[in-house]
Design a protein around this motif. Structure first.
Motif, PDB file in Angstrom:
ATOM      1  N   THR A  24      -5.040  -8.222  18.067  1.00 45.14           N
ATOM      2  CA  THR A  24      -4.118  -9.266  17.228  1.00 45.14           C
ATOM      3  C   THR A  24      -3.799  -8.359  15.796  1.00 45.14           C
ATOM      4  O   THR A  24      -4.832  -7.724  15.243  1.00 45.14           O
ATOM      5  CB  THR A  24      -4.427 -10.478  16.987  1.00 45.14           C
ATOM      6  OG1 THR A  24      -5.611 -10.587  15.985  1.00 45.14           O
ATOM      7  CG2 THR A  24      -4.859 -11.285  18.324  1.00 45.14           C
ATOM      8  N   ALA A  25      -2.897  -8.659  15.251  1.00 43.90           N
ATOM      9  CA  ALA A  25      -2.547  -8.404  13.838  1.00 43.90           C
ATOM     10  C   ALA A  25      -3.549  -8.601  13.025  1.00 43.90           C
ATOM     11  O   ALA A  25      -4.111  -7.871  12.154  1.00 43.90           O
ATOM     12  CB  ALA A  25      -1.186  -8.755  13.370  1.00 43.90           C
ATOM     13  N   ARG A  26      -4.078  -9.766  13.040  1.00 36.88           N
ATOM     14  CA  ARG A  26      -5.095 -10.217  12.108  1.00 36.88           C
ATOM     15  C   ARG A  26      -6.417  -9.781  12.302  1.00 36.88           C
ATOM     16  O   ARG A  26      -7.208  -9.354  11.594  1.00 36.88           O
ATOM     17  CB  ARG A  26      -5.493 -11.992  12.428  1.00 36.88           C
ATOM     18  CG  ARG A  26      -6.302 -12.655  11.595  1.00 36.88           C
ATOM     19  CD  ARG A  26      -6.301 -14.218  11.672  1.00 36.88           C
ATOM     20  NE  ARG A  26      -5.125 -14.918  11.649  1.00 36.88           N
ATOM     21  CZ  ARG A  26      -4.375 -15.107  10.293  1.00 36.88           C
ATOM     22  NH1 ARG A  26      -4.857 -14.450   9.287  1.00 36.88           N
ATOM     23  NH2 ARG A  26      -3.213 -15.566  10.469  1.00 36.88           N
ATOM     24  N   ASP A  27      -6.699  -9.293  13.770  1.00 39.97           N
ATOM     25  CA  ASP A  27      -8.059  -8.392  13.975  1.00 39.97           C
ATOM     26  C   ASP A  27      -7.934  -7.120  13.022  1.00 39.97           C
ATOM     27  O   ASP A  27      -8.997  -6.700  12.709  1.00 39.97           O
ATOM     28  CB  ASP A  27      -8.095  -7.999  15.437  1.00 39.97           C
ATOM     29  CG  ASP A  27      -8.229  -9.270  16.515  1.00 39.97           C
ATOM     30  OD1 ASP A  27      -8.849 -10.055  15.867  1.00 39.97           O
ATOM     31  OD2 ASP A  27      -7.874  -9.134  17.450  1.00 39.97           O
ATOM     32  N   ILE A  28      -6.668  -6.510  12.977  1.00 36.92           N
ATOM     33  CA  ILE A  28      -6.611  -5.282  12.331  1.00 36.92           C
ATOM     34  C   ILE A  28      -6.654  -5.603  10.830  1.00 36.92           C
ATOM     35  O   ILE A  28      -7.459  -4.552  10.349  1.00 36.92           O
ATOM     36  CB  ILE A  28      -5.083  -4.613  12.946  1.00 36.92           C
ATOM     37  CG1 ILE A  28      -5.069  -4.339  14.437  1.00 36.92           C
ATOM     38  CG2 ILE A  28      -4.976  -3.309  11.816  1.00 36.92           C
ATOM     39  CD1 ILE A  28      -3.680  -3.891  14.614  1.00 36.92           C
ATOM     40  N   ALA A  29      -6.154  -6.399  10.518  1.00 41.12           N
ATOM     41  CA  ALA A  29      -6.146  -6.637   8.867  1.00 41.12           C
ATOM     42  C   ALA A  29      -7.587  -6.974   8.602  1.00 41.12           C
ATOM     43  O   ALA A  29      -8.082  -6.406   7.470  1.00 41.12           O
ATOM     44  CB  ALA A  29      -5.330  -7.800   8.613  1.00 41.12           C
ATOM     45  N   THR A  30      -8.310  -7.720   9.395  1.00 41.90           N
ATOM     46  CA  THR A  30      -9.685  -7.819   9.091  1.00 41.90           C
ATOM     47  C   THR A  30     -10.313  -6.650   9.059  1.00 41.90           C
ATOM     48  O   THR A  30     -11.281  -6.139   8.120  1.00 41.90           O
ATOM     49  CB  THR A  30     -10.317  -9.053  10.094  1.00 41.90           C
ATOM     50  OG1 THR A  30      -9.491 -10.366  10.164  1.00 41.90           O
ATOM     51  CG2 THR A  30     -11.793  -9.310   9.713  1.00 41.90           C
ATOM     52  N   ALA A  31     -10.336  -5.980  10.096  1.00 44.99           N
ATOM     53  CA  ALA A  31     -11.076  -4.649  10.234  1.00 44.99           C
ATOM     54  C   ALA A  31     -10.711  -3.686   9.074  1.00 44.99           C
ATOM     55  O   ALA A  31     -11.593  -2.991   8.777  1.00 44.99           O
ATOM     56  CB  ALA A  31     -10.761  -3.762  11.741  1.00 44.99           C
ATOM     57  N   ALA A  32      -9.528  -3.691   8.591  1.00 44.97           N
ATOM     58  CA  ALA A  32      -9.214  -2.801   7.645  1.00 44.97           C
ATOM     59  C   ALA A  32      -9.362  -3.268   6.284  1.00 44.97           C
ATOM     60  O   ALA A  32      -9.422  -2.527   5.253  1.00 44.97           O
ATOM     61  CB  ALA A  32      -7.696  -2.447   7.789  1.00 44.97           C
ATOM     62  N   GLY A  33      -9.645  -4.674   6.233  1.00 49.88           N
ATOM     63  CA  GLY A  33      -9.946  -5.215   4.827  1.00 49.88           C
ATOM     64  C   GLY A  33      -8.885  -5.218   4.060  1.00 49.88           C
ATOM     65  O   GLY A  33      -8.665  -5.085   2.805  1.00 49.88           O
ATOM     66  N   ALA A  34      -7.596  -5.703   4.975  1.00 49.98           N
ATOM     67  CA  ALA A  34      -6.287  -5.526   4.249  1.00 49.98           C
ATOM     68  C   ALA A  34      -5.595  -7.069   4.402  1.00 49.98           C
ATOM     69  O   ALA A  34      -5.872  -7.766   5.192  1.00 49.98           O
ATOM     70  CB  ALA A  34      -5.415  -4.627   4.883  1.00 49.98           C
ATOM     71  N   HIS A  35      -4.330  -7.226   3.938  1.00 43.47           N
ATOM     72  CA  HIS A  35      -3.517  -8.312   4.121  1.00 43.47           C
ATOM     73  C   HIS A  35      -2.710  -8.199   5.280  1.00 43.47           C
ATOM     74  O   HIS A  35      -2.418  -7.104   5.594  1.00 43.47           O
ATOM     75  CB  HIS A  35      -2.745  -8.716   2.900  1.00 43.47           C
ATOM     76  CG  HIS A  35      -3.268  -9.096   1.514  1.00 43.47           C
ATOM     77  ND1 HIS A  35      -3.983 -10.160   1.289  1.00 43.47           N
ATOM     78  CD2 HIS A  35      -3.724  -8.134   0.364  1.00 43.47           C
ATOM     79  CE1 HIS A  35      -4.488 -10.152   0.197  1.00 43.47           C
ATOM     80  NE2 HIS A  35      -4.344  -8.919  -0.324  1.00 43.47           N
ATOM     81  N   LEU A  36      -2.622  -9.015   6.014  1.00 44.20           N
ATOM     82  CA  LEU A  36      -1.705  -9.451   7.241  1.00 44.20           C
ATOM     83  C   LEU A  36      -0.380  -8.852   6.914  1.00 44.20           C
ATOM     84  O   LEU A  36       0.079  -8.011   7.775  1.00 44.20           O
ATOM     85  CB  LEU A  36      -1.664 -10.568   7.710  1.00 44.20           C
ATOM     86  CG  LEU A  36      -1.169 -10.777   9.239  1.00 44.20           C
ATOM     87  CD1 LEU A  36      -2.259 -10.329  10.211  1.00 44.20           C
ATOM     88  CD2 LEU A  36      -1.300 -12.276   9.579  1.00 44.20           C
ATOM     89  N   ALA A  37       0.283  -8.812   6.012  1.00 47.58           N
ATOM     90  CA  ALA A  37       1.482  -8.541   5.887  1.00 47.58           C
ATOM     91  C   ALA A  37       1.754  -7.152   5.612  1.00 47.58           C
ATOM     92  O   ALA A  37       2.717  -6.470   5.779  1.00 47.58           O
ATOM     93  CB  ALA A  37       2.256  -9.392   4.562  1.00 47.58           C
ATOM     94  N   SER A  38       0.640  -6.630   5.076  1.00 48.09           N
ATOM     95  CA  SER A  38       0.449  -5.197   4.892  1.00 48.09           C
ATOM     96  C   SER A  38       0.850  -4.260   6.175  1.00 48.09           C
ATOM     97  O   SER A  38       1.476  -2.985   6.319  1.00 48.09           O
ATOM     98  CB  SER A  38      -0.701  -4.329   4.225  1.00 48.09           C
ATOM     99  OG  SER A  38      -1.828  -4.772   5.048  1.00 48.09           O
ATOM    100  N   ILE A  39       0.597  -4.838   7.171  1.00 51.21           N
ATOM    101  CA  ILE A  39       1.099  -4.136   8.403  1.00 51.21           C
ATOM    102  C   ILE A  39       2.375  -3.909   8.718  1.00 51.21           C
ATOM    103  O   ILE A  39       2.806  -2.669   8.895  1.00 51.21           O
ATOM    104  CB  ILE A  39       0.323  -5.053   9.855  1.00 51.21           C
ATOM    105  CG1 ILE A  39      -0.989  -4.991   9.763  1.00 51.21           C
ATOM    106  CG2 ILE A  39       0.696  -4.389  10.956  1.00 51.21           C
ATOM    107  CD1 ILE A  39      -1.703  -5.817  10.715  1.00 51.21           C
ATOM    108  N   GLY A  40       3.293  -4.917   8.435  1.00 50.52           N
ATOM    109  CA  GLY A  40       4.613  -4.816   8.515  1.00 50.52           C
ATOM    110  C   GLY A  40       5.106  -3.814   7.448  1.00 50.52           C
ATOM    111  O   GLY A  40       6.010  -2.987   7.986  1.00 50.52           O
TER     112      GLY A  40
END
Length: 195
Positions: A24-40
């Motif tokens: 999920t997007a949340r999985d990626i954000a957590t693994a990257a130590g980033a905010h969810l919105a940064s993916i977009g």
């Protein structure tokens, strides 16, 4: 590392740990130590980030396979013997990248439903066909008609992809490198016109 690179590294970690479809997007954000919105912001969507991650990982694995196969084939100009070298290196390389291959096959399964992913995979496969044709033809590449080189690249990619898929489903049923070499020699000898 930049924020974009952190996201890509997080996505690649998720590919290995969870697979393409289950991330999920949340999985990626957590693994990257980033905010969810940064993916977009950096990639447009989670799917675009995942496609980028799987293509980057597959490209790295393919480059390592190509380098090993080129080194193994350095002593011969015969395309059949160069194919034997490629398949020998493939047998050695596949077990170490199981999770990557699972993610790649999942991405291929998603491609019919995602035009962006399909286009990215098609471009990657086109590059793979060209690299494999060049590897197998070696010094004969300049003398080979483009349509023949393209067909050779497509056939080699089918062998690599098919071997990877079989390794995921029934690794115990796969032949070893020496059996593959014997099979290639059998096929190439059968394909030669009688003298």
């Amino acid at each position: 590392m930049s924020h974009r690179e952190d996201l890509l590294a997080g996505a690649r970690r998720c590919l290995v740990e969870k697979g393409y479809r289950r991330t999920t997007a949340r999985d990626i954000a957590t693994a990257a130590g980033a905010h969810l919105a940064s993916i977009g912001y950096h990639f447009g969507s989670k799917d675009s980030l995942m496609a980028t991650a799987v293509l980057a990982a597959t490209d790295e694995w393919g480059t390592r396979l190509e380098q090993a196969a080129r080194a193994a084939a350095a002593g011969t100009d015969d395309p059949a013997e160069r194919l034997v070298a490629l398949l020998g290196e493939l047998v050695a390389a596949v077990p170490d990248a199981h999770e990557l291959h699972v993610a790649s096959v999942q991405a291929i399964g998603e491609a019919p439903f995602d035009a962006e992913l399909r286009a990215a995979l098609a471009a990657g496969m086109g590059e793979g066909r060209d690299v494999l044709a060049g590897l197998l033809l070696g010094p004969h590449a300049a003398d080979t008609p483009p349509e023949v080189a393209a067909a050779l690249g497509a056939a080699a990619l089918a062998l690599v992809t098919g071997f990877v898929v079989q390794a995921l489903v029934a690794p115990e049923a796969l032949p070893d490198a020496s059996a593959l070499a014997a099979a290639v020699r059998l096929l190439t000898n059968a394909a030669r016109p009688p003298s």
